[in-house]
Every structure is written in C-alpha cells, then in structure tokens.
Design a protein around this motif. Structure first.
Motif, PDB file in Angstrom:
ATOM      1  N   ARG A 112       0.840  -1.206   0.000  1.00 26.54           N
ATOM      2  CA  ARG A 112       0.000   0.000   0.000  1.00 26.54           C
ATOM      3  C   ARG A 112       0.872   1.252   0.000  1.00 26.54           C
ATOM      4  N   CYS A 113       0.655   2.119  -0.995  1.00 29.35           N
ATOM      5  CA  CYS A 113       1.386   3.389  -1.015  1.00 29.35           C
ATOM      6  C   CYS A 113       0.738   4.325   0.007  1.00 29.35           C
ATOM      7  N   VAL A 114       1.518   4.772   0.988  1.00 29.25           N
ATOM      8  CA  VAL A 114       0.971   5.606   2.068  1.00 29.25           C
ATOM      9  C   VAL A 114       1.528   7.033   2.004  1.00 29.25           C
ATOM     10  N   GLU A 115       2.112   7.360   0.874  1.00 27.18           N
ATOM     11  CA  GLU A 115       2.796   8.650   0.736  1.00 27.18           C
ATOM     12  C   GLU A 115       1.903   9.827   1.136  1.00 27.18           C
ATOM     13  N   LYS A 116       0.630   9.797   0.697  1.00 26.29           N
ATOM     14  CA  LYS A 116      -0.269  10.916   1.014  1.00 26.29           C
ATOM     15  C   LYS A 116      -0.679  10.877   2.486  1.00 26.29           C
ATOM     16  N   LEU A 117      -0.987   9.687   2.962  1.00 27.33           N
ATOM     17  CA  LEU A 117      -1.474   9.535   4.340  1.00 27.33           C
ATOM     18  C   LEU A 117      -0.458   9.971   5.387  1.00 27.33           C
ATOM     19  N   ILE A 118       0.823   9.781   5.095  1.00 29.92           N
ATOM     20  CA  ILE A 118       1.829  10.124   6.112  1.00 29.92           C
ATOM     21  C   ILE A 118       2.088  11.630   6.202  1.00 29.92           C
ATOM     22  N   ARG A 119       1.495  12.394   5.280  1.00 32.10           N
ATOM     23  CA  ARG A 119       1.724  13.857   5.275  1.00 32.10           C
ATOM     24  C   ARG A 119       0.593  14.634   5.924  1.00 32.10           C
ATOM     25  N   THR A 120      -0.393  13.975   6.511  1.00 35.92           N
ATOM     26  CA  THR A 120      -1.520  14.703   7.110  1.00 35.92           C
ATOM     27  C   THR A 120      -1.093  15.334   8.434  1.00 35.92           C
ATOM     28  N   LEU A 121      -1.885  16.322   8.879  1.00 37.69           N
ATOM     29  CA  LEU A 121      -1.570  16.990  10.147  1.00 37.69           C
ATOM     30  C   LEU A 121      -1.701  16.011  11.316  1.00 37.69           C
ATOM     31  N   GLU A 122      -2.579  15.007  11.156  1.00 36.65           N
ATOM     32  CA  GLU A 122      -2.741  14.033  12.239  1.00 36.65           C
ATOM     33  C   GLU A 122      -1.420  13.274  12.468  1.00 36.65           C
ATOM     34  N   VAL A 123      -0.829  12.819  11.379  1.00 36.92           N
ATOM     35  CA  VAL A 123       0.463  12.122  11.517  1.00 36.92           C
ATOM     36  C   VAL A 123       1.522  13.107  12.001  1.00 36.92           C
ATOM     37  N   SER A 124       1.527  14.320  11.425  1.00 41.61           N
ATOM     38  CA  SER A 124       2.525  15.329  11.836  1.00 41.61           C
ATOM     39  C   SER A 124       2.446  15.621  13.330  1.00 41.61           C
ATOM     40  N   SER A 125       1.242  15.568  13.886  1.00 45.22           N
ATOM     41  CA  SER A 125       1.137  15.947  15.294  1.00 45.22           C
ATOM     42  C   SER A 125       1.503  14.811  16.244  1.00 45.22           C
ATOM     43  N   HIS A 126       1.691  13.600  15.729  1.00 44.96           N
ATOM     44  CA  HIS A 126       2.103  12.491  16.606  1.00 44.96           C
ATOM     45  C   HIS A 126       3.516  11.985  16.322  1.00 44.96           C
ATOM     46  N   VAL A 127       4.088  12.437  15.196  1.00 45.53           N
ATOM     47  CA  VAL A 127       5.340  11.808  14.758  1.00 45.53           C
ATOM     48  C   VAL A 127       6.534  12.107  15.675  1.00 45.53           C
ATOM     49  N   SER A 128       6.590  13.298  16.270  1.00 42.09           N
ATOM     50  CA  SER A 128       7.775  13.603  17.084  1.00 42.09           C
ATOM     51  C   SER A 128       7.883  12.716  18.327  1.00 42.09           C
ATOM     52  N   PRO A 129       6.777  12.549  19.102  1.00 43.50           N
ATOM     53  CA  PRO A 129       6.891  11.618  20.244  1.00 43.50           C
ATOM     54  C   PRO A 129       7.224  10.186  19.808  1.00 43.50           C
ATOM     55  N   VAL A 130       6.666   9.753  18.678  1.00 44.52           N
ATOM     56  CA  VAL A 130       6.969   8.387  18.208  1.00 44.52           C
ATOM     57  C   VAL A 130       8.456   8.285  17.857  1.00 44.52           C
ATOM     58  N   SER A 131       8.969   9.322  17.180  1.00 45.63           N
ATOM     59  CA  SER A 131      10.366   9.246  16.740  1.00 45.63           C
ATOM     60  C   SER A 131      11.351   9.438  17.895  1.00 45.63           C
ATOM     61  N   ALA A 132      10.846   9.847  19.060  1.00 50.41           N
ATOM     62  CA  ALA A 132      11.741   9.991  20.217  1.00 50.41           C
ATOM     63  C   ALA A 132      11.968   8.656  20.928  1.00 50.41           C
ATOM     64  N   ILE A 133      11.212   7.610  20.566  1.00 55.41           N
ATOM     65  CA  ILE A 133      11.343   6.309  21.249  1.00 55.41           C
ATOM     66  C   ILE A 133      12.589   5.574  20.720  1.00 55.41           C
TER      67      ILE A 133
END
Ligand code: DC
Length: 228
Positions: A85-106
C-alpha cells in the motif's frame, strides 16, 4: 559539475525545505534521494491505524515494540509503502505530523528506522534528509548541510504545501505543530536534532530555490576542488 560518489546529509528544523533541496540535488547529480522523516511518519501512521496511540496521544510503547518487527515499511520510486500500500499521502496529514515527534523519540523506533537507513546508505551516492543524519546515522557523510529558516517563513511554506495537496490547514495550527516538533526533536534524549560540528549552515529564510542550488554548487566546488 561532477560530484564524486558521496553521502550528502541534510538536517534541520521542520519545513525548512530539506526535501525540496535534496530532491533537486538528487535529480541534478543523479543521487538517490532518501527521506528519513517518511520512515518515522510511516511508523506513526501504522501506530495510529492499529490503535497504538489513543485519543490523548498516549503511545502504547509495549504494543508498538511487539508489532514493529512485522511492519513492512519501504521506500519505492513513487513514495513510502506499508506492504503493498502506497501511504505517501497519508503520512503527510496533520494528524500524523502531530504524533510523529513523540513516536520518533522512542529509542527502539529509532533503531528500527536506523537499520533501514543504513541499508540504503550502503549504496553511496545518496542524499538523505532528516534530523540526525549528519550526527548519528551517517556521521562520516562527506557533505553535511544544516538548514534553518524563520518560523514564520516555514509555517507559511508548510501551509501553502498542504493547501496545494487539497488539505484545509489553519495557519496557527500549522505554526503550533511546527514549533512543538522543533522543541521535541531538539530536546529528546536519543539523537536530538543538532548541527554537526562540520555541517554547513544554510538559512534560506530569504533565498530562492535557485540561490540555494548556487550555494550548494559553491560548497561542492570549494570542497572537492571542482572548477566548473
Ligand atoms: O522531515 P519530517 O518533517 O517529515 O520528519 C517528521 C518527524 O520525524 C520529525 O518531526 C522528527 C522525526 N525525524 C527524526 O527524528 N529523525 C530524522 N532523521 C528524520 C525525522
């Protein structure tokens, strides 16, 4: 201009135009472009879709740790994929943007992504953008660039980009998200965003893309003794 087979690491704050410059370099000098942020965004999307982040934004770290080895995350020429599944568009939404930093800190998430990035970097002739490419992922990268720009310019750029993609952003929310991510990205314990001592700083607040490419050419000419 002939650039040797090297790794180019481009780090910097959110929405400074890292990927735009990296893609341009990749196209102009036949480098492979790799967007490390897309990997963290892919993990975040996966966590959201699988109920591993609740409404308050709390991450089920134990659940994510168990699930991560089964996550088939990949770069293809047309973008980021989860399985087929190509998720290129889905990963650019504000919802993903607002959770990505805490996830990437793990830390275990960073190990998961780093392994993938190292595998890609074996090829050389790679330009990769992110937050810790020049400091942690490829500390021996031959060219390191650290990008920055004023928060106002960055928020407007991200706002315009989201509008172009058919989303309906609110400028204040975009700015808030950007500043929050800057803060988390530069204050986390594992591989925080910071300028490598040998990185060249590019502040593009008042620069056109053309001026940035001229700056990059000048940098390479100086560094590799290229005359044209
Ligand atoms: O570049 P981007 O905005 O798509 O990155 C999304 C997030 O991923 C960013 O807020 C922090 C994280 N990231 C990171 O921690 N390390 C990287 N090398 C790249 C991104």
């Amino acid at each position: 201009m002939n650039i040797p087979d090297i790794i180019i690491a481009i780090d910097g704050y959110s929405s400074t135009g890292k990927s735009t410059l990296a893609k341009l370099i990749a196209e102009e000098y036949s480098f492979l472009y790799l967007d490390s942020g897309a990997m963290y965004r892919g993990v975040t999307l996966y966590a959201l879709e699988n109920g591993l982040i609740d409404k308050e934004g709390t991450i089920d770290e134990a659940g994510l740790r168990t699930a991560l080895p089964t996550l088939d995350l990949d770069f293809r020429t047309d973008g980021t994929y989860i399985g087929d599944r190509c998720v290129e568009k889905l990963i650019r939404t504000l919802e993903v943007s607002s959770h990505v930093s805490p996830v990437s800190a793990i830390p275990f998430v960073r190990n998961f992504v780093d392994e993938k990035l190292h595998a890609f970097g074996k090829r050389k002739r790679v330009v990769m953008d992110g937050r810790d490419i020049g400091t942690t992922v490829f500390p021996d990268a031959e060219v390191k660039i650290f990008m920055t720009a004023s928060a106002e310019v960055r928020a407007q750029r991200r706002f315009d980009e989201m509008k172009m993609k058919g989303q309906e952003p609110v400028l204040e929310e975009v700015m808030k998200n950007l500043l929050e991510r800057d803060y988390i990205d530069s204050h986390r314990e594992t591989s925080p965003l910071s300028r490598a001592a040998d990185a060249y700083v590019l502040d593009n607040s008042d620069m056109t893309l053309h001026e940035e490419t001229v700056w990059f050419q000048g940098l390479c000419q100086g560094k590799f003794g290229i005359l044209e």
